[in-house]
Every structure is written in structure tokens, then in C-alpha cells.
Design a protein around this motif. Sequence first.
Motif, PDB file in Angstrom:
ATOM      1  N   SER A 118       0.878  -1.102  -0.013  1.00 37.49           N
ATOM      2  CA  SER A 118      -0.191  -0.116   0.142  1.00 37.49           C
ATOM      3  C   SER A 118       0.756   1.221  -0.126  1.00 37.49           C
ATOM      4  CB  SER A 118      -0.943   0.112   1.183  1.00 37.49           C
ATOM      5  OG  SER A 118      -0.353   0.213   2.548  1.00 37.49           O
ATOM      6  N   ALA A 119       2.003   1.250   0.928  1.00 37.43           N
ATOM      7  CA  ALA A 119       3.040   2.553   0.674  1.00 37.43           C
ATOM      8  C   ALA A 119       3.656   2.659  -0.599  1.00 37.43           C
ATOM      9  CB  ALA A 119       4.077   2.372   1.760  1.00 37.43           C
ATOM     10  N   LEU A 120       4.156   1.550  -1.027  1.00 39.31           N
ATOM     11  CA  LEU A 120       4.494   1.672  -2.493  1.00 39.31           C
ATOM     12  C   LEU A 120       3.653   2.019  -3.677  1.00 39.31           C
ATOM     13  CD1 LEU A 120       7.077  -1.556  -2.166  1.00 39.31           C
ATOM     14  CD2 LEU A 120       7.514   1.092  -2.218  1.00 39.31           C
ATOM     15  N   VAL A 121       2.274   1.635  -3.188  1.00 38.49           N
ATOM     16  CA  VAL A 121       1.316   2.054  -4.600  1.00 38.49           C
ATOM     17  C   VAL A 121       1.081   3.531  -4.244  1.00 38.49           C
ATOM     18  CG1 VAL A 121      -1.130   1.811  -4.983  1.00 38.49           C
ATOM     19  CG2 VAL A 121       0.191  -0.023  -4.865  1.00 38.49           C
ATOM     20  N   ALA A 122       0.944   3.874  -2.981  1.00 35.07           N
ATOM     21  CA  ALA A 122       0.663   5.552  -2.789  1.00 35.07           C
ATOM     22  C   ALA A 122       1.900   6.161  -2.922  1.00 35.07           C
ATOM     23  CB  ALA A 122       0.605   5.722  -1.307  1.00 35.07           C
ATOM     24  N   ALA A 123       3.097   5.768  -3.106  1.00 35.51           N
ATOM     25  CA  ALA A 123       4.199   6.251  -3.555  1.00 35.51           C
ATOM     26  C   ALA A 123       4.003   6.518  -5.110  1.00 35.51           C
ATOM     27  CB  ALA A 123       5.574   5.755  -3.205  1.00 35.51           C
ATOM     28  N   GLY A 124       3.769   5.570  -5.646  1.00 44.88           N
ATOM     29  CA  GLY A 124       3.648   5.638  -7.161  1.00 44.88           C
ATOM     30  C   GLY A 124       2.767   6.600  -7.581  1.00 44.88           C
TER      31      GLY A 124
ATOM     32  N   LEU B 255      11.106   0.142   4.057  1.00 44.78           N
ATOM     33  CA  LEU B 255      11.041  -0.172   5.607  1.00 44.78           C
ATOM     34  C   LEU B 255      10.173  -1.141   5.818  1.00 44.78           C
ATOM     35  CD1 LEU B 255      11.595   3.279   7.539  1.00 44.78           C
ATOM     36  CD2 LEU B 255      13.185   1.512   6.808  1.00 44.78           C
ATOM     37  N   PHE B 256       8.855  -1.145   5.318  1.00 47.03           N
ATOM     38  CA  PHE B 256       7.846  -2.260   5.564  1.00 47.03           C
ATOM     39  C   PHE B 256       8.395  -3.630   5.014  1.00 47.03           C
ATOM     40  CE2 PHE B 256       4.240   1.123   5.943  1.00 47.03           C
ATOM     41  CZ  PHE B 256       4.667   1.534   7.017  1.00 47.03           C
TER      42      PHE B 256
ATOM     43  N   ALA C 287       9.854   0.050  15.978  1.00 42.90           N
ATOM     44  CA  ALA C 287       9.584   1.375  17.029  1.00 42.90           C
ATOM     45  C   ALA C 287       9.458   2.442  16.028  1.00 42.90           C
ATOM     46  CB  ALA C 287      10.733   1.566  17.846  1.00 42.90           C
ATOM     47  N   LEU C 288      10.263   2.805  15.224  1.00 39.95           N
ATOM     48  CA  LEU C 288      10.317   4.132  14.345  1.00 39.95           C
ATOM     49  C   LEU C 288       9.125   4.197  13.588  1.00 39.95           C
ATOM     50  CD1 LEU C 288      14.003   4.236  13.348  1.00 39.95           C
ATOM     51  CD2 LEU C 288      12.835   5.866  14.783  1.00 39.95           C
ATOM     52  N   VAL C 289       8.648   3.263  12.721  1.00 40.45           N
ATOM     53  CA  VAL C 289       7.773   3.213  11.892  1.00 40.45           C
ATOM     54  C   VAL C 289       6.134   3.572  12.494  1.00 40.45           C
ATOM     55  CG1 VAL C 289       8.814   2.204  10.055  1.00 40.45           C
ATOM     56  CG2 VAL C 289       7.392   0.778  11.528  1.00 40.45           C
ATOM     57  N   ILE C 290       6.076   2.590  13.895  1.00 43.18           N
ATOM     58  CA  ILE C 290       4.934   2.427  14.472  1.00 43.18           C
ATOM     59  C   ILE C 290       4.747   4.015  15.246  1.00 43.18           C
ATOM     60  CG2 ILE C 290       3.847   1.850  16.644  1.00 43.18           C
ATOM     61  CD1 ILE C 290       4.850  -1.161  15.929  1.00 43.18           C
ATOM     62  N   LEU C 291       6.150   4.528  15.983  1.00 44.26           N
ATOM     63  CA  LEU C 291       5.940   5.774  16.494  1.00 44.26           C
ATOM     64  C   LEU C 291       5.488   6.893  15.416  1.00 44.26           C
ATOM     65  CD1 LEU C 291       8.578   5.707  19.040  1.00 44.26           C
ATOM     66  CD2 LEU C 291       6.248   5.590  19.537  1.00 44.26           C
ATOM     67  N   ASN C 292       6.041   6.829  13.997  1.00 48.14           N
ATOM     68  CA  ASN C 292       5.799   7.714  13.122  1.00 48.14           C
ATOM     69  C   ASN C 292       4.360   7.876  12.747  1.00 48.14           C
ATOM     70  OD1 ASN C 292       5.589   8.038   9.749  1.00 48.14           O
ATOM     71  ND2 ASN C 292       7.107   9.587  10.702  1.00 48.14           N
ATOM     72  N   LYS C 293       3.838   6.595  12.166  1.00 45.61           N
ATOM     73  CA  LYS C 293       2.331   6.431  12.153  1.00 45.61           C
ATOM     74  C   LYS C 293       1.557   7.064  13.261  1.00 45.61           C
ATOM     75  CE  LYS C 293       3.074   5.893   7.949  1.00 45.61           C
ATOM     76  NZ  LYS C 293       3.006   7.065   7.122  1.00 45.61           N
ATOM     77  N   ALA C 294       1.824   6.478  14.547  1.00 39.36           N
ATOM     78  CA  ALA C 294       0.971   6.914  15.548  1.00 39.36           C
ATOM     79  C   ALA C 294       0.934   8.490  15.739  1.00 39.36           C
ATOM     80  CB  ALA C 294       1.409   6.156  16.730  1.00 39.36           C
ATOM     81  N   ALA C 295       2.106   9.082  15.447  1.00 37.75           N
ATOM     82  CA  ALA C 295       2.366  10.603  15.735  1.00 37.75           C
ATOM     83  C   ALA C 295       1.637  11.297  14.622  1.00 37.75           C
ATOM     84  CB  ALA C 295       3.810  10.954  15.707  1.00 37.75           C
TER      85      ALA C 295
END
Length: 137
Positions: free
Chosen positions: A27-33, A63-64, A79-87
Motif C-alpha cells: 500500500s505504501a509503494l502504491v501510494a508512492a507511485g 522499511l515495511f 519502533a520508528l515506523v509505529i511511532l511515526n504513524k501514531a504521531a
Amino acid sequence: MSTLTSTGTSSRWRTIGQALTGLAAISALVAAGSAISDVTSADHTTLVVQTWRMYGLFLCGGLFVLLAVRPRVHGAVWALVILNKAALTVTTAAYLAHGGIAEAAKTVGWDGALTVVLVTAYLMSRADPTGRAKTAG
């Protein structure tokens, strides 16, 4: 026999966690595209922001992928990706409460759901019903 069942359950949970993380990567790569067209059509006032967003989506996708392939190795990345998305979810929820902020509702929905998926995937990929310490791999 109990160890085989526990190991099988642990492996099944990890596989489901990896599949969830793989879906997040796709989903992230499709969104990036799809963000490429936002960059190419951006005017001078939003070009840098749209480029930043596109690169961020590609970064998250990558990263995913790392997390899907080796979920027990990259604890700090989890930790980084979860905290980033939560923030991002909390921040845009505050914007949504303020009212009139473009994209806030959509961002709360997508990134909020992604936060839940990532936490679930993390817990599932680290599950060990035997209670033994996790090993890399």
C-alpha cells in the motif's frame, strides 16, 4: 508434542504478521507511485512538499519490506515506523478537531488504520506461546 504445537502456532502468527506488513509495504509503494503525478503536477508553492511526501512513502514502503522479510531482526525499525504513524495520526486528529484542515480526515483514517496494522503485525511476528526469548530471524 506441546513444543510442536507452540512452534507451529508461533510460526503461523509470524506468517500472518509478515503478511500484514507485506500488505502495508504494497500500500505504501502504491501510494508512492501515485504520488509521482502529484509531484509532476505540483506548482512552485507545493513542489517541495509533494516531493517530500513521495519520498517518504517510498521510504516507508522499503522499511515495511524489511520488516516483512525479517520481522525479528529490526526492532528499532518497528519502533520508528509505529511511532511515526501514531504521531501522524494523533497530530492530524488534532488538526481534524480544529476543523477546516485539508486531508486531515483522510490522513487520520489511513494512518490510524496503518498504525493498528503495524502494532498487530509487530505483536504477531514476535509471538512465542512458549514464553521463550525471541531469536533473530
